[in-house]
Design a protein around this motif. Structure first.
Motif, PDB file in Angstrom:
ATOM      1  N   GLU A   1       1.035  -1.247   0.050  1.00  0.00           N
ATOM      2  CA  GLU A   1      -0.012   0.082   0.019  1.00  0.00           C
ATOM      3  C   GLU A   1       0.779   1.359   0.118  1.00  0.00           C
ATOM      4  OE1 GLU A   1      -2.833   0.262   3.165  1.00  0.00           O
ATOM      5  OE2 GLU A   1      -4.053  -1.595   2.430  1.00  0.00           O
ATOM      6  N   ASN A   2       0.616   2.047  -1.230  1.00  0.00           N
ATOM      7  CA  ASN A   2       1.438   3.326  -1.176  1.00  0.00           C
ATOM      8  C   ASN A   2       0.910   4.602  -0.182  1.00  0.00           C
ATOM      9  OD1 ASN A   2       3.130   1.999  -3.297  1.00  0.00           O
ATOM     10  ND2 ASN A   2       2.051   2.736  -4.786  1.00  0.00           N
ATOM     11  N   VAL A   3       1.986   5.084   0.216  1.00  0.00           N
ATOM     12  CA  VAL A   3       1.751   6.418   0.930  1.00  0.00           C
ATOM     13  C   VAL A   3       2.250   7.588   0.636  1.00  0.00           C
ATOM     14  CG1 VAL A   3       1.896   7.298   3.556  1.00  0.00           C
ATOM     15  CG2 VAL A   3       1.155   4.905   3.223  1.00  0.00           C
ATOM     16  N   GLU A   4       1.703   8.601   0.372  1.00  0.00           N
ATOM     17  CA  GLU A   4       2.314   9.923  -0.080  1.00  0.00           C
ATOM     18  C   GLU A   4       2.229  10.981   1.106  1.00  0.00           C
ATOM     19  OE1 GLU A   4       3.940  10.490  -2.572  1.00  0.00           O
ATOM     20  OE2 GLU A   4       3.724   8.574  -3.573  1.00  0.00           O
ATOM     21  N   LYS A   5       3.511  11.357   1.526  1.00  0.00           N
ATOM     22  CA  LYS A   5       3.844  12.451   2.331  1.00  0.00           C
ATOM     23  C   LYS A   5       2.853  12.385   3.598  1.00  0.00           C
ATOM     24  CE  LYS A   5       5.944  16.981   1.715  1.00  0.00           C
ATOM     25  NZ  LYS A   5       6.229  17.836   0.743  1.00  0.00           N
ATOM     26  N   LYS A   6       3.102  11.318   4.181  1.00  0.00           N
ATOM     27  CA  LYS A   6       2.155  11.299   5.400  1.00  0.00           C
ATOM     28  C   LYS A   6       3.013  11.755   6.684  1.00  0.00           C
ATOM     29  CE  LYS A   6      -0.092   7.770   8.282  1.00  0.00           C
ATOM     30  NZ  LYS A   6      -0.561   6.407   8.446  1.00  0.00           N
ATOM     31  N   THR A   7       2.347  12.487   7.490  1.00  0.00           N
ATOM     32  CA  THR A   7       2.991  13.371   8.544  1.00  0.00           C
ATOM     33  C   THR A   7       3.360  12.026   9.821  1.00  0.00           C
ATOM     34  OG1 THR A   7       1.833  15.198   8.394  1.00  0.00           O
ATOM     35  CG2 THR A   7       2.851  15.017  10.520  1.00  0.00           C
ATOM     36  N   LEU A   8       4.715  12.021  10.004  1.00  0.00           N
ATOM     37  CA  LEU A   8       5.138  11.337  11.265  1.00  0.00           C
ATOM     38  C   LEU A   8       4.982  11.791  12.556  1.00  0.00           C
ATOM     39  CD1 LEU A   8       6.743   8.582  11.708  1.00  0.00           C
ATOM     40  CD2 LEU A   8       8.952  10.007  11.508  1.00  0.00           C
ATOM     41  N   CYS A   9       5.617  13.001  12.759  1.00  0.00           N
ATOM     42  CA  CYS A   9       5.150  13.801  13.983  1.00  0.00           C
ATOM     43  C   CYS A   9       5.638  15.160  13.763  1.00  0.00           C
ATOM     44  CB  CYS A   9       6.065  13.057  15.073  1.00  0.00           C
ATOM     45  SG  CYS A   9       7.824  13.496  14.863  1.00  0.00           S
ATOM     46  N   LYS A  10       5.402  16.160  14.532  1.00  0.00           N
ATOM     47  CA  LYS A  10       5.824  17.415  14.711  1.00  0.00           C
ATOM     48  C   LYS A  10       6.703  17.672  15.974  1.00  0.00           C
ATOM     49  CE  LYS A  10       3.061  20.645  12.998  1.00  0.00           C
ATOM     50  NZ  LYS A  10       2.200  21.729  12.777  1.00  0.00           N
ATOM     51  N   LEU A  11       7.961  18.106  15.818  1.00  0.00           N
ATOM     52  CA  LEU A  11       8.817  18.437  17.022  1.00  0.00           C
ATOM     53  C   LEU A  11       9.021  19.701  17.074  1.00  0.00           C
ATOM     54  CD1 LEU A  11      11.378  15.528  16.254  1.00  0.00           C
ATOM     55  CD2 LEU A  11       9.561  15.610  18.257  1.00  0.00           C
ATOM     56  N   THR A  12       9.038  20.277  18.487  1.00  0.00           N
ATOM     57  CA  THR A  12       9.492  21.564  18.650  1.00  0.00           C
ATOM     58  C   THR A  12      11.031  21.310  19.566  1.00  0.00           C
ATOM     59  OG1 THR A  12       7.214  22.250  19.140  1.00  0.00           O
ATOM     60  CG2 THR A  12       9.237  23.491  19.995  1.00  0.00           C
ATOM     61  N   LEU A  13      11.762  21.708  18.836  1.00  0.00           N
ATOM     62  CA  LEU A  13      13.257  21.502  19.193  1.00  0.00           C
ATOM     63  C   LEU A  13      13.735  22.642  20.064  1.00  0.00           C
ATOM     64  CD1 LEU A  13      14.711  19.933  15.879  1.00  0.00           C
ATOM     65  CD2 LEU A  13      13.707  18.801  17.804  1.00  0.00           C
ATOM     66  N   SER A  14      14.357  22.362  21.050  1.00  0.00           N
ATOM     67  CA  SER A  14      15.110  23.283  21.715  1.00  0.00           C
ATOM     68  C   SER A  14      16.378  23.831  21.114  1.00  0.00           C
ATOM     69  CB  SER A  14      15.416  23.035  23.350  1.00  0.00           C
ATOM     70  OG  SER A  14      16.230  21.949  23.206  1.00  0.00           O
ATOM     71  N   GLU A  15      17.051  24.801  21.612  1.00  0.00           N
ATOM     72  CA  GLU A  15      18.242  25.399  21.113  1.00  0.00           C
ATOM     73  C   GLU A  15      19.403  24.357  21.203  1.00  0.00           C
ATOM     74  OE1 GLU A  15      21.411  29.117  21.233  1.00  0.00           O
ATOM     75  OE2 GLU A  15      19.537  29.249  22.322  1.00  0.00           O
ATOM     76  N   LYS A  16      19.249  23.480  22.408  1.00  0.00           N
ATOM     77  CA  LYS A  16      20.345  22.409  22.748  1.00  0.00           C
ATOM     78  C   LYS A  16      20.023  21.420  21.702  1.00  0.00           C
ATOM     79  CE  LYS A  16      22.014  19.352  26.423  1.00  0.00           C
ATOM     80  NZ  LYS A  16      21.822  18.978  27.655  1.00  0.00           N
ATOM     81  N   GLN A  17      18.811  21.256  21.619  1.00  0.00           N
ATOM     82  CA  GLN A  17      18.628  19.843  20.612  1.00  0.00           C
ATOM     83  C   GLN A  17      19.190  20.192  19.249  1.00  0.00           C
ATOM     84  OE1 GLN A  17      14.483  19.582  21.558  1.00  0.00           O
ATOM     85  NE2 GLN A  17      14.693  17.503  22.727  1.00  0.00           N
ATOM     86  N   VAL A  18      18.837  21.606  18.668  1.00  0.00           N
ATOM     87  CA  VAL A  18      19.231  21.792  17.449  1.00  0.00           C
ATOM     88  C   VAL A  18      20.765  21.745  17.216  1.00  0.00           C
ATOM     89  CG1 VAL A  18      19.202  23.772  15.824  1.00  0.00           C
ATOM     90  CG2 VAL A  18      17.339  23.477  16.986  1.00  0.00           C
ATOM     91  N   ASP A  19      21.599  22.190  18.399  1.00  0.00           N
ATOM     92  CA  ASP A  19      22.996  22.155  18.275  1.00  0.00           C
ATOM     93  C   ASP A  19      23.338  20.446  18.180  1.00  0.00           C
ATOM     94  OD1 ASP A  19      23.342  24.679  18.451  1.00  0.00           O
ATOM     95  OD2 ASP A  19      23.460  24.823  20.835  1.00  0.00           O
ATOM     96  N   GLU A  20      22.654  19.759  18.824  1.00  0.00           N
ATOM     97  CA  GLU A  20      22.871  18.168  18.754  1.00  0.00           C
ATOM     98  C   GLU A  20      22.503  17.833  17.199  1.00  0.00           C
ATOM     99  OE1 GLU A  20      20.554  16.193  21.382  1.00  0.00           O
ATOM    100  OE2 GLU A  20      21.220  16.959  23.300  1.00  0.00           O
ATOM    101  N   LEU A  21      21.547  18.083  16.846  1.00  0.00           N
ATOM    102  CA  LEU A  21      21.402  17.828  15.387  1.00  0.00           C
ATOM    103  C   LEU A  21      22.446  18.331  14.296  1.00  0.00           C
ATOM    104  CD1 LEU A  21      17.476  17.993  14.940  1.00  0.00           C
ATOM    105  CD2 LEU A  21      19.236  15.931  14.866  1.00  0.00           C
ATOM    106  N   ARG A  22      22.852  19.461  14.648  1.00  0.00           N
ATOM    107  CA  ARG A  22      23.884  20.178  13.900  1.00  0.00           C
ATOM    108  C   ARG A  22      25.265  19.408  14.183  1.00  0.00           C
ATOM    109  NH1 ARG A  22      24.040  25.193  11.620  1.00  0.00           N
ATOM    110  NH2 ARG A  22      26.202  25.169  12.145  1.00  0.00           N
ATOM    111  N   GLU A  23      25.521  19.066  15.253  1.00  0.00           N
ATOM    112  CA  GLU A  23      26.641  18.318  15.441  1.00  0.00           C
ATOM    113  C   GLU A  23      26.813  17.132  14.903  1.00  0.00           C
ATOM    114  OE1 GLU A  23      29.509  16.783  19.271  1.00  0.00           O
ATOM    115  OE2 GLU A  23      27.518  17.942  19.499  1.00  0.00           O
TER     116      GLU A  23
END
Length: 657
Positions: free
Chosen positions: A145-167
């Motif tokens: 069964e094909n799926v097109e652009k289904k939402t997985l979740c919406k996240l609100t990232l803190s500044e520390k979490q953004v830094d973790e992702l950048r690193e």
């Protein structure tokens, strides 16, 4: 989901040790029987094959037959069938730096979409040793069964979490998912460096993934993930406006993760789906068919062996013609005016110092020779499917435990032949000669992984499981093998008697010193396997799937043949100089191949890989040392037995009336 002979991973470790323990029990009992195989449902997965030891006549034969079936279950891949619209579970596994394959972390250590309660998948021993930590994900995939652009979740990232992702993105973190035992790889984000003045440094996060899944009938054949035609979400420091699906404000970042699923029909049957994974690789391809290199090595080795054998036979023929004089008397009455290997006939079979250590080296070397042969033949039989994560690790641990009887038998048997008295100490030394350095190295490496939070750190239950395998299986089998070897050991077959007073050894030229012999005896076997060694390193310390086991068997045979012939040649040169200290020399000469392998590992680390960091470096050099030790023990044992057989042959060939 309906299973066709599906065997769950939940109880694989238990089954491995049921196999080994019940095999030992069968050695003592003349009867036993499996009480049967029953399936039970556990956590939605088809259950476990349970086997016990009974008390029926002739049960051991039945038990061993069931064990064979069980081993085939453990190391084979089974087809899993799905119905239209049935859920296909996608597990998230691990993330880590692209250039450090053994530095991995749990996927949920990153600020990503995750369920409220994380449910982990039960793993086999081999998967745990590989650093796998599979957990259920929020991705909902239905079969065909094909799926097109289904939402997985919406996240609100803190500044520390953004830094973790950048690193993580700047360190080229990749992720690994698992769908129906098929690994799926992709990068966490996107990084771009451009320009010099001004310099541009862009970091982006992939918030949309396209899953492309191939199927045949009711089976999943292949799966991958792509980010084609997807724009990464920029993670720029100090951004002050919303970009795409990102909202920035108040030091936080809101990100919406989506995914698409597309199914494609494949003509490839399930039995051959490993070929599809082999042909596709998320990582760069470095393994290619290298028959020309192997043939080149084989020709050089054949020429080398032919040269050594012909020269030795011609020289020995002249020696026999000169030494076999027509005179009365035994071996002890030969003309003492001659020189060469004949004159030391009363010392050549004088037992060496450190007899217990020598016998332990020979025993453990024989064990690793048996283990390596078993692993290669199991691979040739197709028992290590690329979809069975860590199958070789599980097989190596089981074979190491089961082949402990080989080390105990060989060590204690030869120790008794050379008049060793402390056989109990010899057994203890044999069992700990490799296991003690292994435990020490693992303790250091595992502690560093635990400190860094890596998934390569083994859980306490796995440590207890492996320790139990050694305590309950490995060590008892070493003792049993030692006792059998001691009781069945005959006398040492020496063609000549040994005098009480040792003959003085003349001064030897520099080219007959131990260091020179080690350099020659180690370099030649290493040169025979140097081509294949690169591919093995690329598999063990990279992410390649090694499948050329036929070539590996040929190279393994070449290695042993070269080691044996070189050892015989160096032993002859040693005896020709009237030096009878060949026992340890024969072990060290070819055993020094391990030193060359370790030097090559340093070269590979610096020039053939991009590995770095404390975690990866400690594991690489720690286990490279153990690998060098394994080769030293194995080749040292082979070269010793070749030298002993050669020495017995030449001294028996002397005419004695």
């Amino acid at each position: 989901m309906h299973n066709r002979l599906h065997f769950p991973e939940d109880f694989q470790d238990v089954q491995l040790y049921i196999f080994t323990l019940s095999s030992i029990i069968c050695a003592y009992r003349s009867r036993g029987d499996c009480r049967g195989l029953e399936s039970e449902k556990s956590g939605g997965q088809t259950g476990v094959m349970q086997c016990g030891i009974g008390h029926l006549p002739g049960g051991c034969q039945r038990t061993m037959g069931l064990h064979c079936v069980l081993i085939l279950c453990l190391f084979s891949g089974w087809a899993v069938g799905y119905k239209q619209g049935e859920n296909v579970t996608l597990y998230v596994n691990k993330v880590g730096p692209y250039h450090n394959p053994q530095e991995t972390y749990h996927y949920y250590t990153l600020p990503v979409c995750r369920p409220e309660k994380v449910h982990h998948k039960s793993l086999s021993l081999g998967e745990v040793l590989d650093g796998d930590r599979m957990a259920e994900s929020l991705y909902y995939i239905r079969f065909r069964e094909n799926v097109e652009k289904k939402t997985l979740c919406k996240l609100t990232l803190s500044e520390k979490q953004v830094d973790e992702l950048r690193e993580a993105i700047e360190e080229l973190f990749y992720f690994e998912f698992v769908l129906d035992d098929i690994p799926i790889w992709g990068f966490v984000g996107y990084i771009e460096e451009s320009g010099f003045l001004p310099h541009s440094h862009k970091v982006g996060l992939w918030t949309h993934l396209d899953f492309n899944i191939e199927y045949n009938g009711d089976s999943v054949i292949f799966a991958n993930v792509s980010v084609k035609d997807v724009k990464p979400v920029p993670l720029e420091e100090g951004a002050g406006a919303a970009v795409g699906v990102v909202g920035v404000g108040g030091g936080s970042l809101t990100v919406t993760h989506t995914y698409s699923v597309r199914w494609f029909e494949s003509p490839l049957p399930h039995a051959r789906r490993s070929e599809r994974l082999r042909d596709y690789s998320f990582f760069p391809k470095t393994l290619e068919i290298h028959w020309l290199s192997i043939i080149n090595s084989l020709v050089l080795v054949v020429l080398l062996l032919g040269f050594v054998i012909i020269i030795l036979m011609r020289v020995l023929k002249n020696d026999f013609a000169r030494y076999n004089v027509e005179e009365e008397g035994g071996c002890d009455d030969l003309d003492q005016g001659d020189n060469g290997w004949k004159i030391i006939h009363t010392d050549v079979f004088r037992f060496p110092p450190y007899k217990s250590l020598l016998c332990a080296v020979l025993g453990v070397g024989a064990q690793f020779l048996t283990l390596a042969t078993g692993i290669i033949f199991m691979a040739l039989l197709g028992m290590f499917n690329v979809h069975r994560h860590g199958a070789i690790n599980s097989a190596a641990i089981v074979l190491y435990a089961l082949t402990s009887c080989v080390s105990g038998y060989v060590s204690c048997s030869f120790y008794t032949q050379i008049n060793g008295q402390r056989w109990v100490w010899n057994i203890i030394l044999t069992s700990s000669l490799f296991s003690a350095p292994l435990f020490l190295t693992w303790s250091v490496v595992n502690s560093i992984h635990w400190w860094s939070g890596s998934t390569q750190a083994l859980p306490a239950t796995t440590v207890l499981l492996i320790l139990g395998a050694w305590v309950l299986v490995g060590f008892p089998l070493t003792v049993i093998g030692g006792i059998v070897g001691k009781n069945r050991a005959g006398s040492f077959q020496a063609p000549c008697r040994t005098r009480n007073i040792a003959r003085q050894i003349p001064t030897q030229p520099w080219y007959k010193h131990t260091a020179v012999h080690m350099a020659i005896g180690g370099f030649l076997p290493f040169s025979a396997i140097s081509v294949e060694l690169y591919y093995i390193f690329a598999t063990v310390w990279g992410r390649e799937h090694y499948t050329l086991y036929g070539i590996l068997l040929c190279v393994f045979a070449i290695l042993l043949s070269v080691g044996a012939c070189i050892s015989v040649a160096l032993t002859y040169f040693l005896l020709s100089g009237e030096d009878h200290r060949w026992w340890w020399r024969s072990v060290l000469s070819t055993g020094s191949t391990g030193l060359f392998i370790f030097v090559y590992s340093v070269f590979y680390y610096r020039n053939r890989s991009s590995m770095s960091g404390l975690v990866q470096s400690t594991e690489f050099f720690g286990y490279s040392l153990l690998t060098a030790m394994v080769f030293s023990l194995m080749l040292g044992s082979v070269s010793f037995w070749a030298s002993l057989a050669f020495i017995r042959y030449i001294y028996r060939s002397l005419k004695m009336d």
